[in-house]
Design an enzyme around this catalytic site. Structure first.
Site, PDB file in Angstrom:
ATOM      1  CB  CYS A 108     -21.541  -5.379   8.087  1.00  0.00           C
ATOM      2  SG  CYS A 108     -23.084  -5.912   8.191  1.00  0.00           S
ATOM      3  CB  ALA A 109     -18.463  -1.485  11.648  1.00  0.00           C
ATOM      4  N   PRO A 111     -13.130  -3.812   9.188  1.00  0.00           N
ATOM      5  CG  PRO A 111     -11.069  -3.519   7.930  1.00  0.00           C
ATOM      6  CD  PRO A 111     -12.647  -3.855   7.794  1.00  0.00           C
ATOM      7  N   GLY A 112     -13.057  -1.165   9.645  1.00  0.00           N
ATOM      8  CA  GLY A 112     -13.286   0.353  10.392  1.00  0.00           C
ATOM      9  C   GLY A 112     -13.162   1.384   9.152  1.00  0.00           C
ATOM     10  N   GLY A 113     -13.114   0.887   7.852  1.00  0.00           N
ATOM     11  CA  GLY A 113     -12.532   2.232   6.873  1.00  0.00           C
ATOM     12  C   GLY A 113     -13.846   2.819   6.851  1.00  0.00           C
ATOM     13  CE  LYS A 114     -17.421  -0.084   2.481  1.00  0.00           C
ATOM     14  NZ  LYS A 114     -16.144  -1.006   2.843  1.00  0.00           N
ATOM     15  CG  ASP A 132     -17.852  -7.029  12.348  1.00  0.00           C
ATOM     16  OD1 ASP A 132     -17.947  -6.630  11.237  1.00  0.00           O
ATOM     17  OD2 ASP A 132     -17.939  -8.303  12.394  1.00  0.00           O
ATOM     18  CG  ASP A 177     -19.445  -2.694   2.888  1.00  0.00           C
ATOM     19  OD1 ASP A 177     -19.653  -2.626   1.792  1.00  0.00           O
ATOM     20  OD2 ASP A 177     -18.082  -3.138   3.274  1.00  0.00           O
ATOM     21  CB  CYS A 230     -16.668  -5.783  -2.504  1.00  0.00           C
ATOM     22  SG  CYS A 230     -16.327  -7.139  -1.307  1.00  0.00           S
TER      23      CYS A 230
END
Length: 466
Positions: A108-109, A111-114, A132, A177, A230
């Site tokens: 579940c990528a 917007p790309g932070g992880k 995603d 995530d 979160c």
């Protein structure tokens, strides 16, 4: 903060005497944070260049910085040297034990932070598949991956179920995530409060369990699965972990670090009182310098012979094969351009063409046919008749020493600002001609075409500084 009454009652029951501390946390801030991109720079070098106020204790590349610094406008931001990220959100990628050469999935990528953090851990070796299910969310995911200079990733837009059908037992490490009710982000994004309800919490819990069931199938024996949210909701956190372990006897919970206010998972918040959920980690905003978060790390048993059904299902799965490299002749114009890149001889073996577009596939890239692909590896550029036009992604993946015809200016030089705004730039060297890599302090920003002391701007129009 106008919190729903049902939410207040739920949190008061969960936190007891600590509930007032939680409410107080809405009135103070932990500051601003960033994560240094180790594909571009090491944290020790970054510290010497910027005024920072501390390190994020659970992420060795994460830092707090003074609020008056507008780092979102700094040229280094556009060069992908760092990523602006909430500190608790840094934990999942930091906790997943990724090593160079691993096969990694960020399910579940966006917007790309992880994903960018996982790519930095891979250091260009192995493969990262960033997925995603939302096509619109894949757009910022792609931009962030390109800005970070990631060269060994494939971006897909598929359902977890379809990926599981293709990649059974394929990945060394998987990150989920998961979409959630977002309770841990209410302080940062108050608009999320409006969509909260008890029904939504239960809906998300069902969705998370479904996603995890597919993710588990893609982990190889001995591999790791990191689950994070979160939210504070026990239904989505400890109880989802509990459900997963009951359904997947070949997985066990691994202990995660505890530091600076991070808490253990709560057995009393599970249905059965499972003690091993203490290995999970909770980030409570009145105890850590960050927002609310939850993380659990599972390890798959090396041998799964106790689960005959797993083997039966595996026998029905398609064996993952390597991507077939297209056999098109490399155009002369592309050859002439790319020979200035030291890695070009190795890259030739992994070239893939889609019409006029040229891509560099990750090494040992799996067969991607039949999947919705947003980007297959590193987009190198376009072969147009008798010329080759390099891509913005290629520029970001290079280093100053990685292309012979380069020019670099200090971050304070007005020409850097002009370049980022898409303007023509005057050059000191009137002898430079043709495609030139434009850099700030040796970090690439993009391409330009030099002619008689002027550089015609080729910076991606969609990335320009407004």
């Amino acid at each position: 903060m106008n919190l729903p009454k049902d939410y207040q009652s739920k949190m008061q029951e969960m936190l007891g005497e600590e509930y007032l501390q939680y409410l107080d946390s809405f009135h103070y801030s932990y500051g601003q944070t960033l994560r240094v991109n180790q594909l571009k720079m090491e944290p020790a070098d970054f510290i010497r260049r910027f005024l920072l106020s501390g390190q994020v204790s659970w992420c060795n590349t994460g830092f707090y910085y003074e609020g008056e610094q507008k780092l979102s406008a700094h040229p280094y931001y556009y060069a992908g040297v760092y990523y602006l990220q909430e500190p608790s959100a840094m934990a999942p990628a930091a906790f997943l034990p990724v090593e160079p050469g691993d096969r990694v999935l960020d399910l579940c990528a966006a917007p790309g932070g992880k994903s960018t953090a996982l790519a930095a851990k891979l250091q260009g070796e192995g493969i990262l598949i960033s997925n995603d299910i939302s096509a619109s969310r894949c757009k910022p995911l792609l931009k962030n991956m390109e800005m970070a200079g990631v060269s060994n990733a494939v971006i897909t837009c598929e359902s977890p179920e379809k990926l599981a059908d293709r990649f059974f037992g394929y990945f060394d490490k998987v990150l989920v995530d998961a979409p959630c009710s977002g309770e841990g982000m209410f302080r940062r994004e108050p608009s999320m409060v409006k969509s909260w309800s008890l029904e939504e919490v239960n809906r998300y819990a069902e969705l998370q369990r479904e996603i995890l069931s597919h993710a588990a199938q893609m982990v190889k024996p001995g591999g790791y699965l990191l689950y994070s949210t979160c939210t504070f909701a026990k239904e989505e956190d400890e109880q989802t972990v509990e459900y997963f372990l009951e359904q997947n006897a070949d997985f066990s919970l691994q202990e995660l670090p505890i530091c600076d206010g991070i808490e253990e998972g709560r057995p009393e918040w599970t249905v059965s009182g499972r003690e091993d959920v203490k290995n999970c980690r909770r980030f409570l905003p009145y105890k850590v310098r960050g927002e609310g978060h939850f993380a659990a790390l599972f390890k798959k048993r090396e041998e799964t012979d106790c689960l005959d059904k797993v083997f039966e299902k595996a026998d029905r799965k398609q064996i993952v094969k390597e991507q077939t490299i297209s056999k098109e002749k490399i155009p002369d114009a592309m050859e002439d351009f790319m020979r200035d890149i030291p890695e070009w001889k190795q890259w030739k073996k992994r070239l893939f063409f889609i019409k006029e577009r040229a891509f560099l596939l990750p090494e040992h890239c799996p067969d991607l046919r039949g999947l919705r692909i947003v980007r297959s590896g590193l987009y190198l550029g376009d072969c147009l008749k008798k010329r080759f036009e390099p891509s913005q992604a290629l520029a970001m993946a290079l280093h100053l020493s990685g292309y012979k015809k380069s020019i670099s200016f200090p971050a304070e030089d007005i020409r850097v600002e002009k370049y980022l705004r898409g303007e023509t730039v005057d050059m000191d060297d009137s002898e430079l001609s043709g495609w030139t890599l434009f850099c700030v302090d040796e970090f690439p920003l993009g391409w330009g075409k030099c002619n008689r002391g002027r550089l015609k701007n080729k910076y991606n129009p969609g990335w320009r500084k407004l």
